[in-house]
Design a protein around this motif. Sequence first.
Motif, PDB file in Angstrom:
ATOM      1  N   LEU A  65      12.578  43.031  51.442  1.00 43.79           N
ATOM      2  CA  LEU A  65      11.267  43.861  51.640  1.00 43.79           C
ATOM      3  C   LEU A  65      10.328  42.706  52.079  1.00 43.79           C
ATOM      4  O   LEU A  65       9.155  43.018  51.816  1.00 43.79           O
ATOM      5  CB  LEU A  65      10.915  44.599  50.363  1.00 43.79           C
ATOM      6  N   ILE A  66      10.502  41.458  52.437  1.00 44.22           N
ATOM      7  CA  ILE A  66       9.511  40.633  53.047  1.00 44.22           C
ATOM      8  C   ILE A  66       9.124  40.950  54.207  1.00 44.22           C
ATOM      9  O   ILE A  66       9.807  40.982  55.290  1.00 44.22           O
ATOM     10  CB  ILE A  66      10.189  39.102  52.938  1.00 44.22           C
ATOM     11  N   ASP A  67       7.901  41.182  54.517  1.00 41.72           N
ATOM     12  CA  ASP A  67       7.245  41.427  55.704  1.00 41.72           C
ATOM     13  C   ASP A  67       7.412  40.125  56.660  1.00 41.72           C
ATOM     14  O   ASP A  67       7.100  39.203  56.295  1.00 41.72           O
ATOM     15  CB  ASP A  67       5.665  41.793  55.580  1.00 41.72           C
ATOM     16  N   PRO A  68       7.920  40.329  58.017  1.00 42.43           N
ATOM     17  CA  PRO A  68       8.278  39.193  58.976  1.00 42.43           C
ATOM     18  C   PRO A  68       6.918  38.635  59.081  1.00 42.43           C
ATOM     19  O   PRO A  68       7.134  37.407  59.396  1.00 42.43           O
ATOM     20  CB  PRO A  68       8.760  39.981  60.074  1.00 42.43           C
ATOM     21  N   ALA A  69       5.962  39.250  59.069  1.00 47.21           N
ATOM     22  CA  ALA A  69       4.425  38.407  59.307  1.00 47.21           C
ATOM     23  C   ALA A  69       4.287  37.543  58.106  1.00 47.21           C
ATOM     24  O   ALA A  69       3.597  36.413  58.456  1.00 47.21           O
ATOM     25  CB  ALA A  69       3.272  39.202  59.553  1.00 47.21           C
ATOM     26  N   TYR A  70       4.722  37.595  57.024  1.00 47.73           N
ATOM     27  CA  TYR A  70       4.422  36.547  55.906  1.00 47.73           C
ATOM     28  C   TYR A  70       5.613  35.776  55.452  1.00 47.73           C
ATOM     29  O   TYR A  70       5.584  35.077  54.684  1.00 47.73           O
ATOM     30  CB  TYR A  70       4.002  37.377  54.633  1.00 47.73           C
ATOM     31  N   CYS A  71       6.843  36.067  55.968  1.00 45.85           N
ATOM     32  CA  CYS A  71       8.088  35.322  55.788  1.00 45.85           C
ATOM     33  C   CYS A  71       8.212  34.043  56.282  1.00 45.85           C
ATOM     34  O   CYS A  71       7.538  33.525  57.336  1.00 45.85           O
ATOM     35  CB  CYS A  71       9.213  36.056  56.384  1.00 45.85           C
ATOM     36  N   LEU A  72       8.335  32.979  55.362  1.00 47.18           N
ATOM     37  CA  LEU A  72       8.305  31.385  55.615  1.00 47.18           C
ATOM     38  C   LEU A  72       9.856  30.820  55.692  1.00 47.18           C
ATOM     39  O   LEU A  72       9.814  29.806  55.827  1.00 47.18           O
ATOM     40  CB  LEU A  72       7.697  30.676  54.174  1.00 47.18           C
ATOM     41  N   LEU A  73      10.863  31.904  55.645  1.00 48.02           N
ATOM     42  CA  LEU A  73      12.108  31.317  55.705  1.00 48.02           C
ATOM     43  C   LEU A  73      12.532  31.442  56.980  1.00 48.02           C
ATOM     44  O   LEU A  73      12.458  32.546  57.786  1.00 48.02           O
ATOM     45  CB  LEU A  73      12.855  32.047  54.744  1.00 48.02           C
ATOM     46  N   LEU A 117       1.604  24.075  46.488  1.00 47.01           N
ATOM     47  CA  LEU A 117       1.832  24.816  45.480  1.00 47.01           C
ATOM     48  C   LEU A 117       2.003  26.108  46.197  1.00 47.01           C
ATOM     49  O   LEU A 117       3.014  27.040  45.962  1.00 47.01           O
ATOM     50  CB  LEU A 117       1.055  24.918  44.183  1.00 47.01           C
ATOM     51  N   PHE A 118       0.941  26.535  46.974  1.00 46.63           N
ATOM     52  CA  PHE A 118       1.281  27.903  47.750  1.00 46.63           C
ATOM     53  C   PHE A 118       1.213  27.464  49.408  1.00 46.63           C
ATOM     54  O   PHE A 118       0.447  26.347  49.643  1.00 46.63           O
ATOM     55  CB  PHE A 118       0.086  28.851  47.399  1.00 46.63           C
ATOM     56  N   ASP A 119       1.331  28.585  50.036  1.00 49.95           N
ATOM     57  CA  ASP A 119       1.446  27.968  51.575  1.00 49.95           C
ATOM     58  C   ASP A 119       0.026  28.136  52.064  1.00 49.95           C
ATOM     59  O   ASP A 119      -0.563  29.317  51.838  1.00 49.95           O
ATOM     60  CB  ASP A 119       2.138  28.917  52.247  1.00 49.95           C
ATOM     61  N   ALA A 120      -0.529  27.098  52.784  1.00 52.55           N
ATOM     62  CA  ALA A 120      -1.866  26.923  53.120  1.00 52.55           C
ATOM     63  C   ALA A 120      -2.202  28.090  54.232  1.00 52.55           C
ATOM     64  O   ALA A 120      -3.213  28.601  54.535  1.00 52.55           O
ATOM     65  CB  ALA A 120      -2.453  25.617  53.518  1.00 52.55           C
ATOM     66  N   GLY A 121      -1.413  28.038  55.144  1.00 52.60           N
ATOM     67  CA  GLY A 121      -1.690  28.864  56.495  1.00 52.60           C
ATOM     68  C   GLY A 121      -1.709  30.461  56.147  1.00 52.60           C
ATOM     69  O   GLY A 121      -2.513  31.094  56.502  1.00 52.60           O
ATOM     70  N   LEU A 122      -1.030  30.899  55.389  1.00 49.99           N
ATOM     71  CA  LEU A 122      -0.918  32.261  54.884  1.00 49.99           C
ATOM     72  C   LEU A 122      -2.119  32.642  53.808  1.00 49.99           C
ATOM     73  O   LEU A 122      -2.781  33.734  53.962  1.00 49.99           O
ATOM     74  CB  LEU A 122       0.329  32.802  54.279  1.00 49.99           C
ATOM     75  N   PHE A 123      -2.528  31.602  53.250  1.00 49.11           N
ATOM     76  CA  PHE A 123      -3.850  31.787  52.260  1.00 49.11           C
ATOM     77  C   PHE A 123      -5.001  31.984  53.146  1.00 49.11           C
ATOM     78  O   PHE A 123      -6.091  32.631  52.883  1.00 49.11           O
ATOM     79  CB  PHE A 123      -3.715  30.477  51.491  1.00 49.11           C
ATOM     80  N   ARG A 124      -5.145  31.006  54.072  1.00 48.47           N
ATOM     81  CA  ARG A 124      -6.350  30.906  54.856  1.00 48.47           C
ATOM     82  C   ARG A 124      -6.437  32.268  55.919  1.00 48.47           C
ATOM     83  O   ARG A 124      -7.400  32.652  56.089  1.00 48.47           O
ATOM     84  CB  ARG A 124      -6.320  29.609  55.742  1.00 48.47           C
ATOM     85  N   GLN A 125      -5.130  32.670  56.589  1.00 50.59           N
ATOM     86  CA  GLN A 125      -5.256  33.572  57.397  1.00 50.59           C
ATOM     87  C   GLN A 125      -5.411  35.089  56.883  1.00 50.59           C
ATOM     88  O   GLN A 125      -6.123  35.916  57.116  1.00 50.59           O
ATOM     89  CB  GLN A 125      -3.902  33.664  58.330  1.00 50.59           C
TER      90      GLN A 125
END
Length: 262
Positions: free
Chosen positions: A85-93, A53-61
């Motif tokens: 305004l999506i930070d490139p470090a967190y963007c999944l697209l 339901l949420f991205d596992a990599g961004l959640f762990r990091q």
Amino acid sequence: MGRIKQGLDYFPMSTSFMHDRIVRRVMKREGDAYNTDLDDVKRIIALAVECGLFDAGLFRQYGILTSADIQRQYLFITKRRSSSLIDPAYCLLEAEELASYHTSPNSKNSAEDADNKTVCDVTTTADTVTSTTDSATSEAEMSTLGTQNKEKQIKTNQNKINHLSDSPQGENGGGKILKSRKVMTQEDINNLQPPPDGMQRNFEGLLENLHSYKILPSEQYAIILKSNFGAIGHPVWKGFSSIRGSNGKIKLPGRYLLSVIN
């Protein structure tokens, strides 16, 4: 200068959210009555991340709860802004998908012009509706005033026709009492006097009974005339007796007395 808006006033959600396969999987594990204890919240979040339901990599990091679908929804809502305004470090697209949400300046101006035209059209329509409404209101008011004046004139003419005598009781050439159609008041009733013809009457008792039962002045006047000003032995006295014996069951005593003596 105007401040660039950072957040959202609302975040739309699909009405079929509860039927999503991942959501139903989490609900099957945890039930639909979630607790708010810290341990329970942590466990449910971990399960939602595990189920995708949420991205596992961004959640762990970073400890961030987001997903590609959430970011697509955000970009769709804010696509008319000059930049995402999506930070490139967190963007999944992917970059290509991000570009599809950007609006060129010309497209933006065209969209704004279309919005302005729509606003103008709506304003013009609203003014037209208001003008039409005002006109209809004026016509309705004039019609109402005309109707009221007409009714007033009819009422005045009717009063002139019905006003057979200036006094509550008058006499014609044959000595009979004329029934005036004048609207009687309680003061008119109290000023009445029985004719001096020597007949035995209880006029004061009649008035007292009429007052005690709160009978309308117009009904009082009719009862007084029909009972010959409270003549002794008249059926009106039996009518009063029946009213007293009904213990309040007779709700319209004036009409009842008139039915008795007619």
